[in-house]
Scaffold this motif. Structure first.
Motif, short mmCIF file in Angstrom:
data_model
loop_
_atom_site.label_atom_id
_atom_site.label_comp_id
_atom_site.label_asym_id
_atom_site.label_seq_id
_atom_site.Cartn_x
_atom_site.Cartn_y
_atom_site.Cartn_z
N ALA A 178 0.81 -1.21 0.00
CA ALA A 178 0.00 0.00 0.00
C ALA A 178 0.85 1.26 0.00
CB ALA A 178 -0.93 0.00 1.22
N VAL A 179 2.10 1.17 0.43
CA VAL A 179 3.00 2.32 0.36
C VAL A 179 3.68 2.39 -1.00
CG1 VAL A 179 5.04 3.41 1.35
CG2 VAL A 179 3.44 2.24 2.83
N ALA A 180 4.19 1.24 -1.47
CA ALA A 180 4.99 1.23 -2.69
C ALA A 180 4.18 1.60 -3.93
CB ALA A 180 5.63 -0.15 -2.88
N MET A 181 2.94 1.11 -4.02
CA MET A 181 2.15 1.35 -5.23
C MET A 181 1.79 2.83 -5.43
SD MET A 181 2.04 -1.23 -7.13
CE MET A 181 0.90 -0.47 -8.29
N PRO A 182 1.34 3.54 -4.40
CA PRO A 182 1.09 4.98 -4.61
C PRO A 182 2.35 5.74 -5.01
CG PRO A 182 -0.04 4.22 -2.65
CD PRO A 182 0.85 3.10 -3.08
N LEU A 183 3.49 5.33 -4.47
CA LEU A 183 4.74 5.99 -4.85
C LEU A 183 5.04 5.75 -6.33
CD1 LEU A 183 7.00 5.17 -1.77
CD2 LEU A 183 5.76 7.28 -2.25
N ARG A 184 4.79 4.52 -6.77
CA ARG A 184 4.98 4.20 -8.19
C ARG A 184 4.02 5.01 -9.04
NH1 ARG A 184 7.92 3.18 -12.51
NH2 ARG A 184 6.89 1.82 -14.02
N ARG A 185 2.80 5.18 -8.57
CA ARG A 185 1.79 5.93 -9.30
C ARG A 185 2.18 7.40 -9.43
NH1 ARG A 185 -2.36 4.44 -6.47
NH2 ARG A 185 -2.61 6.32 -5.22
N HIS A 186 2.96 7.89 -8.47
CA HIS A 186 3.38 9.29 -8.50
C HIS A 186 4.69 9.49 -9.26
CE1 HIS A 186 0.22 11.00 -6.07
NE2 HIS A 186 0.36 10.03 -5.19
N GLY A 187 5.14 8.46 -9.98
CA GLY A 187 6.25 8.65 -10.90
C GLY A 187 7.58 8.08 -10.49
N LEU A 188 7.71 7.48 -9.30
CA LEU A 188 8.97 6.88 -8.92
C LEU A 188 9.19 5.58 -9.69
CD1 LEU A 188 8.75 8.90 -6.51
CD2 LEU A 188 9.88 7.14 -5.13
N SER A 189 10.45 5.22 -9.86
CA SER A 189 10.76 3.95 -10.49
C SER A 189 10.32 2.81 -9.57
CB SER A 189 12.26 3.84 -10.74
OG SER A 189 12.97 3.74 -9.52
N ARG A 190 10.23 1.60 -10.13
CA ARG A 190 9.84 0.45 -9.31
C ARG A 190 10.85 0.22 -8.18
NH1 ARG A 190 5.77 -2.40 -11.92
NH2 ARG A 190 5.55 -1.93 -14.14
N THR A 191 12.12 0.38 -8.49
CA THR A 191 13.15 0.15 -7.46
C THR A 191 13.03 1.16 -6.33
OG1 THR A 191 14.67 -0.77 -9.11
CG2 THR A 191 15.61 0.00 -7.03
N LYS A 192 12.87 2.43 -6.67
CA LYS A 192 12.74 3.45 -5.62
C LYS A 192 11.45 3.28 -4.83
CE LYS A 192 15.62 7.15 -7.53
NZ LYS A 192 15.65 8.56 -7.99
N SER A 193 10.37 2.90 -5.50
CA SER A 193 9.11 2.66 -4.80
C SER A 193 9.27 1.53 -3.80
CB SER A 193 8.01 2.32 -5.80
OG SER A 193 7.78 3.39 -6.69
N PHE A 194 9.96 0.47 -4.21
CA PHE A 194 10.22 -0.66 -3.30
C PHE A 194 11.08 -0.21 -2.12
CE2 PHE A 194 13.52 -3.73 -2.07
CZ PHE A 194 12.72 -4.65 -1.40
N MET A 195 12.13 0.54 -2.38
CA MET A 195 13.04 0.95 -1.31
C MET A 195 12.33 1.83 -0.28
SD MET A 195 15.79 -0.61 -1.84
CE MET A 195 16.78 0.21 -0.59
N PHE A 196 11.52 2.76 -0.74
CA PHE A 196 10.76 3.60 0.19
C PHE A 196 9.74 2.76 0.96
CE2 PHE A 196 12.26 7.35 -2.21
CZ PHE A 196 12.48 8.22 -1.16
N GLY A 197 9.09 1.83 0.27
CA GLY A 197 8.08 1.00 0.91
C GLY A 197 8.64 0.15 2.03
N GLN A 198 9.75 -0.52 1.79
CA GLN A 198 10.32 -1.38 2.82
C GLN A 198 10.98 -0.56 3.93
OE1 GLN A 198 13.85 -2.03 3.45
NE2 GLN A 198 14.40 -0.37 2.07
N ALA A 199 11.49 0.62 3.59
CA ALA A 199 12.17 1.45 4.59
C ALA A 199 11.23 1.93 5.68
CB ALA A 199 12.84 2.64 3.91
N SER A 200 9.92 1.96 5.39
CA SER A 200 8.96 2.45 6.38
C SER A 200 8.91 1.57 7.63
CB SER A 200 7.57 2.54 5.75
OG SER A 200 7.08 1.25 5.40
N ALA A 201 9.35 0.30 7.52
CA ALA A 201 9.29 -0.62 8.66
C ALA A 201 10.64 -0.79 9.36
CB ALA A 201 8.76 -1.98 8.22
N LEU A 202 11.68 -0.12 8.90
CA LEU A 202 12.99 -0.27 9.53
C LEU A 202 12.99 0.22 10.97
CD1 LEU A 202 15.44 0.75 6.65
CD2 LEU A 202 15.16 -1.50 7.68
N VAL A 203 12.04 1.07 11.31
CA VAL A 203 11.95 1.59 12.67
C VAL A 203 11.49 0.52 13.66
CG1 VAL A 203 9.55 2.37 12.51
CG2 VAL A 203 11.13 3.56 14.02
#
Length: 273
Positions: A178-203
């Motif tokens: 649910a995080v990665a797909m909206p980022l992809r929809r807003h123009g990020l590459s698949r790799t960057k969308s994945f990296m931002f999506g997984q980084a949200s749980a590093l905390v």
């Protein structure tokens, strides 16, 4: 499952909390990785996922945190519930404070509706921070429960801690997507969308280690700490998760997702505790 529980019983509780939340982070990353397989995310699916997340968090707040916290509190009647009430209020106040300070943007909201301190940060950063805010109490809850087991408190069990980590992991999987797909929809590459999506749980591993350490160091705070995590999670559900599912016409799907998440988390906690 019995082998997993025995393994967690055999290792240091702080390390156990860290490993458990590595699992929850891993499922977030697995969910975010779906951005490589799908081009779009159906809005009904997104709302159902968010509803499921809310159901798991509410069930975990009671079955895994509040109920054990009340059970292990000293005294009778109103006295027995005071630690839970105080901890619950402080947990909600903590996330309320972060919500007002930390810049973030919820998934279904416009960029002009970003919350927290105003910054020039990009929409992708704000979206990621919104989910990171969700994950702080989740990691804290796992760590506190493992710390309670190590401290020998009645009501805190390895099975219950494993069940909590499993439930949070299950709801992290759709959350990562649910995080990665909206980022992809807003123009990020698949790799960057994945990296931002997984980084949200590093905390989560960080919060888990801090929670376990705090409870083991200051054992009397455990009933307060369990309820603190519960209050933080309930605040997130009511203030963020549920409103995000009410922005479109799929509210019934979101509600059924919530019911499903609640049932699964309740079953895991009761069955494994």
């Amino acid at each position: 499952m019995e082998q997993i529980i025995r393994y967690f019983e055999s290792i240091d509780p702080v390390l156990a909390a860290f490993y458990a939340t590595l699992f929850t982070w891993g499922l977030t990353a697995a969910g975010a990785a779906l951005v490589f397989l799908f081009k779009t995310l159906n809005r009904a699916v997104l709302d159902g996922m968010l509803g499921f997340t809310g159901g798991v968090m509410v069930a975990a707040s009671f079955w895994s945190l509040l109920a054990p916290g009340i059970e292990m509190s000293p005294g009778e009647g109103f006295v027995k519930v005071i630690p839970a009430a105080v901890g619950f209020l402080l947990g909600a106040a903590f996330i309320f404070g972060l919500d007002k300070i930390l810049p973030h943007l919820h998934i279904n909201f416009k960029e002009s509706e970003a919350e927290g301190v105003k910054t020039p940060w990009h929409r992708t950063t704000l979206l990621t921070l919104a989910i990171t805010l969700h994950n702080i109490p989740e990691g804290l809850a796992v760590g506190v429960l493992f710390g309670g087991v190590a401290a020998g408190f009645d009501g805190a069990t390895i099975g219950g801690a494993v069940a909590l980590a499993l439930g949070i992991g299950l709801q992290n999987f759709p959350e990562g997507f649910a995080v990665a797909m909206p980022l992809r929809r807003h123009g990020l590459s698949r790799t960057k969308s994945f990296m931002f999506g997984q980084a949200s749980a590093l905390v989560e591993p960080i919060a888990a280690v801090l929670g376990a350490w705090a409870v083991m160091t200051f054992q009397p705070i455990l009933p307060y700490a369990l309820s603190f995590a519960a209050g933080a999670m309930i605040f997130v559900v009511v203030e963020e998760v549920i409103p995000e599912t009410q922005q479109d016409k799929y509210t019934d799907i979101a509600t059924m997702g919530f019911i499903g998440g609640f049932i699964i988390m309740m079953t895991l906690d009761v069955g494994l505790s």
